[in-house]
Write a protein that holds these residues in place. Structure first.
Motif, PDB file in Angstrom:
ATOM      1  N   GLY A   1       0.814  -1.200   0.000  1.00 19.24           N
ATOM      2  CA  GLY A   1       0.000   0.000   0.000  1.00 19.24           C
ATOM      3  C   GLY A   1       0.850   1.253   0.000  1.00 19.24           C
ATOM      4  N   ASN A   2       0.193   2.403  -0.054  1.00 20.86           N
ATOM      5  CA  ASN A   2       0.925   3.672  -0.133  1.00 20.86           C
ATOM      6  C   ASN A   2       1.817   3.898   1.081  1.00 20.86           C
ATOM      7  OD1 ASN A   2      -1.865   3.921   0.964  1.00 20.86           O
ATOM      8  ND2 ASN A   2      -1.249   6.020   1.434  1.00 20.86           N
ATOM      9  N   HIS A   3       1.348   3.544   2.289  1.00 22.81           N
ATOM     10  CA  HIS A   3       2.178   3.779   3.479  1.00 22.81           C
ATOM     11  C   HIS A   3       3.399   2.864   3.517  1.00 22.81           C
ATOM     12  CE1 HIS A   3      -0.208   6.804   5.546  1.00 22.81           C
ATOM     13  NE2 HIS A   3      -1.281   6.164   5.118  1.00 22.81           N
TER      14      HIS A   3
ATOM     15  N   GLY B   1      12.249   5.786   3.174  1.00 26.80           N
ATOM     16  CA  GLY B   1      12.956   6.932   2.612  1.00 26.80           C
ATOM     17  C   GLY B   1      13.870   6.566   1.461  1.00 26.80           C
ATOM     18  N   PHE B   2      14.544   5.432   1.551  1.00 26.68           N
ATOM     19  CA  PHE B   2      15.461   5.043   0.478  1.00 26.68           C
ATOM     20  C   PHE B   2      14.690   4.758  -0.807  1.00 26.68           C
ATOM     21  CE2 PHE B   2      17.778   1.928  -2.047  1.00 26.68           C
ATOM     22  CZ  PHE B   2      19.029   2.531  -2.152  1.00 26.68           C
TER      23      PHE B   2
ATOM     24  N   ALA C   1      15.099   6.686  -4.372  1.00 27.31           N
ATOM     25  CA  ALA C   1      15.489   5.906  -5.551  1.00 27.31           C
ATOM     26  C   ALA C   1      14.343   5.753  -6.548  1.00 27.31           C
ATOM     27  CB  ALA C   1      15.977   4.525  -5.119  1.00 27.31           C
ATOM     28  N   GLU C   2      13.119   5.982  -6.062  1.00 23.01           N
ATOM     29  CA  GLU C   2      11.904   5.813  -6.870  1.00 23.01           C
ATOM     30  C   GLU C   2      11.769   4.389  -7.398  1.00 23.01           C
ATOM     31  OE1 GLU C   2      11.616   8.858  -9.844  1.00 23.01           O
ATOM     32  OE2 GLU C   2      11.367  10.451  -8.356  1.00 23.01           O
ATOM     33  N   VAL C   3      12.263   3.447  -6.627  1.00 22.49           N
ATOM     34  CA  VAL C   3      12.193   2.037  -7.012  1.00 22.49           C
ATOM     35  C   VAL C   3      12.327   1.176  -5.756  1.00 22.49           C
ATOM     36  CG1 VAL C   3      14.687   1.762  -7.394  1.00 22.49           C
ATOM     37  CG2 VAL C   3      13.055   0.334  -8.676  1.00 22.49           C
TER      38      VAL C   3
ATOM     39  N   LEU D   1       4.866   7.066  -4.882  1.00 19.44           N
ATOM     40  CA  LEU D   1       5.951   8.049  -4.764  1.00 19.44           C
ATOM     41  C   LEU D   1       5.410   9.407  -4.365  1.00 19.44           C
ATOM     42  CD1 LEU D   1       8.009   7.028  -7.925  1.00 19.44           C
ATOM     43  CD2 LEU D   1       8.336   6.300  -5.551  1.00 19.44           C
ATOM     44  N   LEU D   2       5.887   9.899  -3.238  1.00 14.95           N
ATOM     45  CA  LEU D   2       5.467  11.211  -2.761  1.00 14.95           C
ATOM     46  C   LEU D   2       5.955  12.313  -3.701  1.00 14.95           C
ATOM     47  CD1 LEU D   2       6.236  10.662   1.010  1.00 14.95           C
ATOM     48  CD2 LEU D   2       3.962  11.052   0.030  1.00 14.95           C
TER      49      LEU D   2
END
Length: 298
Positions: free
Chosen positions: A127-129, A135-136, A140-142, A184-185
Protein backbone atom coordinates in the motif's frame (compact mmCIF):
# COMPACT_ATOMS: atom_id res chain seq x y z
CA UNK A 1 -37.22 31.52 25.71
CA UNK A 2 -34.46 29.25 26.97
CA UNK A 3 -33.49 29.73 30.61
CA UNK A 4 -29.95 29.84 31.95
CA UNK A 5 -30.51 26.45 33.59
CA UNK A 6 -31.88 25.02 30.35
CA UNK A 7 -28.92 26.40 28.43
CA UNK A 8 -26.46 24.86 30.87
CA UNK A 9 -28.27 21.52 30.64
CA UNK A 10 -28.02 21.69 26.87
CA UNK A 11 -24.31 22.49 27.01
CA UNK A 12 -23.69 19.76 29.57
CA UNK A 13 -25.62 17.19 27.55
CA UNK A 14 -23.77 18.13 24.37
CA UNK A 15 -20.43 17.86 26.13
CA UNK A 16 -21.31 14.43 27.52
CA UNK A 17 -22.50 13.27 24.09
CA UNK A 18 -19.26 14.40 22.46
CA UNK A 19 -17.20 12.86 25.24
CA UNK A 20 -19.09 9.58 24.99
CA UNK A 21 -18.74 9.52 21.20
CA UNK A 22 -15.01 10.23 21.45
CA UNK A 23 -14.46 7.55 24.10
CA UNK A 24 -16.31 4.95 22.02
CA UNK A 25 -14.75 5.91 18.67
CA UNK A 26 -11.19 6.00 20.04
CA UNK A 27 -11.15 3.52 22.89
CA UNK A 28 -13.77 0.91 22.12
CA UNK A 29 -14.75 0.36 18.48
CA UNK A 30 -11.15 0.20 17.17
CA UNK A 31 -10.43 -2.59 19.66
CA UNK A 32 -13.66 -4.56 19.28
CA UNK A 33 -13.41 -8.18 18.21
CA UNK A 34 -12.85 -8.24 14.49
CA UNK A 35 -15.97 -8.51 12.38
CA UNK A 36 -16.01 -11.08 9.57
CA UNK A 37 -17.68 -9.49 6.57
CA UNK A 38 -18.98 -12.22 4.26
CA UNK A 39 -19.70 -11.99 0.55
CA UNK A 40 -20.95 -14.71 -1.79
CA UNK A 41 -21.05 -14.12 -5.54
CA UNK A 42 -20.45 -15.70 -8.92
CA UNK A 43 -18.64 -13.11 -11.04
CA UNK A 44 -18.99 -12.94 -14.83
CA UNK A 45 -17.30 -15.73 -16.80
CA UNK A 46 -16.57 -17.68 -13.62
CA UNK A 47 -16.12 -21.41 -14.39
CA UNK A 48 -18.97 -23.70 -13.39
CA UNK A 49 -17.77 -26.04 -10.68
CA UNK A 50 -15.06 -23.74 -9.30
CA UNK A 51 -15.76 -22.85 -5.70
CA UNK A 52 -13.12 -20.66 -4.11
CA UNK A 53 -13.03 -19.09 -0.65
CA UNK A 54 -10.78 -16.06 -0.43
CA UNK A 55 -10.02 -14.40 2.90
CA UNK A 56 -8.62 -10.86 2.74
CA UNK A 57 -6.90 -8.66 5.32
CA UNK A 58 -6.33 -4.99 4.58
CA UNK A 59 -4.76 -1.94 6.20
CA UNK A 60 -3.25 -3.48 9.30
CA UNK A 61 -1.17 -0.34 10.10
CA UNK A 62 0.92 -2.03 12.76
CA UNK A 63 1.66 0.11 15.82
CA UNK A 64 1.37 0.10 19.58
CA UNK A 65 -1.00 0.26 21.40
CA UNK A 66 -3.55 -0.27 18.63
CA UNK A 67 -2.20 -3.02 16.38
CA UNK A 68 0.48 -4.95 18.22
CA UNK A 69 2.28 -8.05 16.93
CA UNK A 70 0.17 -10.10 19.34
CA UNK A 71 -3.06 -8.73 17.89
CA UNK A 72 -1.82 -9.29 14.33
CA UNK A 73 -0.96 -12.90 15.18
CA UNK A 74 -4.48 -13.28 16.59
CA UNK A 75 -5.92 -11.90 13.35
CA UNK A 76 -3.91 -14.49 11.45
CA UNK A 77 -5.46 -17.22 13.58
CA UNK A 78 -8.95 -15.82 12.93
CA UNK A 79 -8.25 -15.80 9.19
CA UNK A 80 -7.03 -19.39 9.26
CA UNK A 81 -10.13 -20.48 11.18
CA UNK A 82 -12.32 -19.38 8.27
CA UNK A 83 -10.83 -22.28 6.27
CA UNK A 84 -9.92 -20.26 3.19
CA UNK A 85 -8.57 -21.72 -0.02
CA UNK A 86 -6.48 -18.57 -0.43
CA UNK A 87 -5.50 -15.62 1.78
CA UNK A 88 -4.71 -12.23 0.28
CA UNK A 89 -3.16 -9.22 1.99
CA UNK A 90 -4.19 -5.86 0.50
CA UNK A 91 -1.40 -3.56 1.68
CA UNK A 92 -0.59 -0.89 4.29
CA UNK A 93 1.13 -2.92 6.98
CA UNK A 94 3.07 0.11 8.26
CA UNK A 95 1.49 2.64 10.64
CA UNK A 96 -0.12 5.66 9.01
CA UNK A 97 -0.24 8.13 11.90
CA UNK A 98 1.89 9.74 14.59
CA UNK A 99 -0.41 9.04 17.54
CA UNK A 100 1.31 5.83 18.57
CA UNK A 101 3.11 4.80 21.71
CA UNK A 102 5.67 2.74 19.83
CA UNK A 103 6.36 1.61 16.28
CA UNK A 104 6.07 -2.04 15.31
CA UNK A 105 9.02 -3.02 13.12
CA UNK A 106 8.59 -4.81 9.77
CA UNK A 107 10.16 -8.03 11.09
CA UNK A 108 7.63 -7.98 13.96
CA UNK A 109 4.46 -7.52 11.90
CA UNK A 110 5.66 -9.74 9.07
CA UNK A 111 6.58 -12.43 11.59
CA UNK A 112 3.06 -12.25 13.03
CA UNK A 113 1.58 -12.61 9.52
CA UNK A 114 3.79 -15.62 8.79
CA UNK A 115 1.25 -17.71 10.73
CA UNK A 116 -1.29 -17.34 7.90
CA UNK A 117 -2.00 -20.69 6.23
CA UNK A 118 -4.19 -21.72 3.28
CA UNK A 119 -4.06 -24.63 0.78
CA UNK A 120 -3.44 -22.31 -2.19
CA UNK A 121 -1.13 -20.09 -0.19
CA UNK A 122 -0.91 -16.45 0.87
CA UNK A 123 -0.19 -13.59 -1.54
CA UNK A 124 0.16 -9.88 -0.90
CA UNK A 125 0.43 -6.42 -2.40
CA UNK A 126 1.81 -3.19 -0.94
CA UNK A 127 0.00 0.00 0.00
CA UNK A 128 0.92 3.67 -0.13
CA UNK A 129 2.18 3.78 3.48
CA UNK A 130 4.49 0.84 2.80
CA UNK A 131 6.14 3.05 0.20
CA UNK A 132 5.87 6.41 1.96
CA UNK A 133 7.60 5.11 5.10
CA UNK A 134 10.66 3.94 3.13
CA UNK A 135 12.96 6.93 2.61
CA UNK A 136 15.46 5.04 0.48
CA UNK A 137 12.77 3.73 -1.89
CA UNK A 138 11.33 7.23 -2.16
CA UNK A 139 14.67 8.72 -3.13
CA UNK A 140 15.49 5.91 -5.55
CA UNK A 141 11.90 5.81 -6.87
CA UNK A 142 12.19 2.04 -7.01
CA UNK A 143 11.89 -0.95 -4.69
CA UNK A 144 12.12 -3.39 -3.18
CA UNK A 145 10.78 -1.59 -0.15
CA UNK A 146 11.52 -2.60 3.42
CA UNK A 147 7.94 -3.88 3.66
CA UNK A 148 8.35 -6.11 0.62
CA UNK A 149 11.60 -7.55 1.96
CA UNK A 150 9.95 -8.29 5.33
CA UNK A 151 6.98 -10.05 3.72
CA UNK A 152 9.17 -12.15 1.45
CA UNK A 153 11.45 -13.09 4.34
CA UNK A 154 8.32 -14.28 6.16
CA UNK A 155 7.50 -16.48 3.16
CA UNK A 156 4.70 -14.30 1.74
CA UNK A 157 5.04 -13.47 -2.00
CA UNK A 158 4.45 -9.86 -3.01
CA UNK A 159 2.84 -9.06 -6.36
CA UNK A 160 3.77 -5.71 -7.87
CA UNK A 161 2.50 -5.57 -11.46
CA UNK A 162 2.69 -9.34 -11.53
CA UNK A 163 0.37 -12.34 -11.67
CA UNK A 164 0.44 -15.92 -10.48
CA UNK A 165 -1.70 -18.81 -11.70
CA UNK A 166 -3.24 -21.12 -9.10
CA UNK A 167 -5.31 -24.26 -9.59
CA UNK A 168 -8.18 -25.80 -7.65
CA UNK A 169 -10.31 -28.81 -8.58
CA UNK A 170 -8.89 -28.83 -12.08
CA UNK A 171 -9.70 -25.14 -12.68
CA UNK A 172 -7.14 -22.38 -13.04
CA UNK A 173 -7.46 -18.94 -11.49
CA UNK A 174 -5.11 -15.98 -11.81
CA UNK A 175 -4.23 -13.72 -8.91
CA UNK A 176 -2.87 -10.42 -10.21
CA UNK A 177 -1.44 -7.65 -8.04
CA UNK A 178 -0.82 -4.02 -8.93
CA UNK A 179 2.02 -1.89 -7.65
CA UNK A 180 0.74 0.99 -5.57
CA UNK A 181 -1.08 3.83 -7.32
CA UNK A 182 0.25 6.48 -4.88
CA UNK A 183 3.70 5.02 -4.25
CA UNK A 184 5.95 8.05 -4.76
CA UNK A 185 5.47 11.21 -2.76
CA UNK A 186 5.61 14.48 -4.76
CA UNK A 187 8.90 16.35 -4.90
CA UNK A 188 7.12 19.69 -5.35
CA UNK A 189 4.21 21.25 -3.50
CA UNK A 190 0.73 20.83 -4.93
CA UNK A 191 1.74 17.83 -7.02
CA UNK A 192 -0.08 14.54 -6.45
CA UNK A 193 1.74 11.31 -5.54
CA UNK A 194 2.87 9.22 -8.49
CA UNK A 195 1.90 5.63 -8.95
CA UNK A 196 3.97 2.68 -10.08
CA UNK A 197 0.97 0.63 -11.16
CA UNK A 198 0.85 -0.89 -14.65
CA UNK A 199 -2.55 -2.43 -15.28
CA UNK A 200 -1.97 -3.27 -18.95
CA UNK A 201 1.46 -4.77 -18.27
CA UNK A 202 0.09 -6.84 -15.40
CA UNK A 203 -2.80 -8.28 -17.40
CA UNK A 204 -0.44 -9.00 -20.31
CA UNK A 205 1.19 -11.64 -18.10
CA UNK A 206 -2.03 -13.67 -18.05
CA UNK A 207 -1.65 -16.37 -20.65
CA UNK A 208 -4.96 -18.23 -20.75
CA UNK A 209 -8.71 -17.77 -20.30
CA UNK A 210 -8.84 -18.64 -16.58
CA UNK A 211 -10.62 -16.04 -14.40
CA UNK A 212 -8.67 -13.18 -12.87
CA UNK A 213 -8.85 -11.80 -9.33
CA UNK A 214 -6.98 -8.50 -9.20
CA UNK A 215 -5.56 -6.98 -6.00
CA UNK A 216 -5.25 -3.18 -6.03
CA UNK A 217 -4.65 -1.33 -2.78
CA UNK A 218 -6.54 1.79 -3.87
CA UNK A 219 -9.97 1.20 -5.47
CA UNK A 220 -9.66 4.22 -7.78
CA UNK A 221 -8.30 2.00 -10.56
CA UNK A 222 -11.67 0.27 -10.87
CA UNK A 223 -13.16 2.44 -13.68
CA UNK A 224 -10.23 1.32 -15.88
CA UNK A 225 -10.70 -2.35 -15.06
CA UNK A 226 -11.55 -4.47 -18.12
CA UNK A 227 -14.39 -6.96 -18.05
CA UNK A 228 -11.73 -9.67 -18.30
CA UNK A 229 -11.09 -9.23 -14.56
CA UNK A 230 -13.69 -11.22 -12.62
CA UNK A 231 -13.18 -9.45 -9.28
CA UNK A 232 -11.13 -6.56 -7.95
CA UNK A 233 -10.22 -6.47 -4.24
CA UNK A 234 -9.10 -3.24 -2.58
CA UNK A 235 -8.51 -1.60 0.78
CA UNK A 236 -7.06 1.86 1.50
CA UNK A 237 -10.26 3.73 2.35
CA UNK A 238 -10.90 2.09 5.76
CA UNK A 239 -14.56 2.64 4.89
CA UNK A 240 -13.91 6.27 5.80
CA UNK A 241 -13.26 5.11 9.42
CA UNK A 242 -16.46 6.95 10.33
CA UNK A 243 -19.56 5.68 8.49
CA UNK A 244 -23.17 6.51 9.23
CA UNK A 245 -26.21 5.31 7.26
CA UNK A 246 -24.01 4.12 4.42
CA UNK A 247 -22.14 7.43 4.12
CA UNK A 248 -18.56 8.34 5.06
CA UNK A 249 -17.80 12.07 5.53
CA UNK A 250 -14.13 11.72 4.54
CA UNK A 251 -12.87 9.16 2.02
CA UNK A 252 -9.30 9.11 0.61
CA UNK A 253 -10.50 8.63 -2.97
CA UNK A 254 -11.04 10.96 -5.89
CA UNK A 255 -14.46 9.31 -6.27
CA UNK A 256 -15.66 10.06 -2.74
CA UNK A 257 -18.19 7.53 -1.47
CA UNK A 258 -18.50 5.75 -4.82
CA UNK A 259 -15.80 3.26 -3.82
CA UNK A 260 -15.64 3.91 -0.10
CA UNK A 261 -16.75 0.50 1.08
CA UNK A 262 -18.37 -2.79 0.25
CA UNK A 263 -19.47 -4.61 -2.89
CA UNK A 264 -19.73 -2.38 -5.96
CA UNK A 265 -21.06 -3.61 -9.31
CA UNK A 266 -20.61 -1.41 -12.37
CA UNK A 267 -21.16 -2.55 -15.95
CA UNK A 268 -21.19 -6.17 -14.80
CA UNK A 269 -17.79 -5.73 -13.15
CA UNK A 270 -17.27 -6.48 -9.46
CA UNK A 271 -15.26 -4.61 -6.82
CA UNK A 272 -15.10 -5.34 -3.10
CA UNK A 273 -13.52 -2.72 -0.84
CA UNK A 274 -12.53 -3.78 2.67
CA UNK A 275 -13.12 -1.56 5.67
CA UNK A 276 -9.69 -2.64 6.88
CA UNK A 277 -8.31 -3.35 10.33
CA UNK A 278 -6.27 -0.37 11.48
CA UNK A 279 -6.43 3.34 10.79
CA UNK A 280 -4.43 6.31 9.56
CA UNK A 281 -4.31 9.96 10.61
CA UNK A 282 -6.41 9.44 13.77
CA UNK A 283 -7.15 6.33 15.87
CA UNK A 284 -10.89 6.61 15.33
CA UNK A 285 -13.52 4.17 14.09
CA UNK A 286 -17.25 4.72 14.34
CA UNK A 287 -19.80 2.64 12.47
CA UNK A 288 -16.92 0.82 10.79
CA UNK A 289 -15.57 -2.00 12.91
CA UNK A 290 -12.25 -3.65 12.03
CA UNK A 291 -13.02 -6.45 9.60
CA UNK A 292 -11.70 -9.51 7.81
CA UNK A 293 -13.26 -10.33 4.44
CA UNK A 294 -14.55 -13.81 3.58
CA UNK A 295 -15.45 -14.05 -0.10
CA UNK A 296 -17.04 -17.22 -1.44
CA UNK A 297 -16.87 -17.39 -5.25
CA UNK A 298 -18.86 -19.76 -7.41
Amino acid sequence: MITRRGFLRFIGGSFLSVASFSAYAVGIEPMLLTHVKRYALTPPHWPAGLKLRVVALADIHACRPWMTPERIASLAEEANALQPDLIVLLGDYIAGMRLVSQRVTPPEWAGALSGLKAPLGVVSILGNHDWWADGFAQRAEVGPTIARKALEKAGIPVLENDAVRLEKDGHGVWIAGLADQLALLPKKKHEPPRGLDDLDGTLAKISDAAPVILLAHEPDIFPKMPWRVSLTLSGHTHGGQVRLFGYSPIVPSQFGNRYAYGHVVENDRNLIVSGGLGFSNLPIRFGMRPEILQIDLG
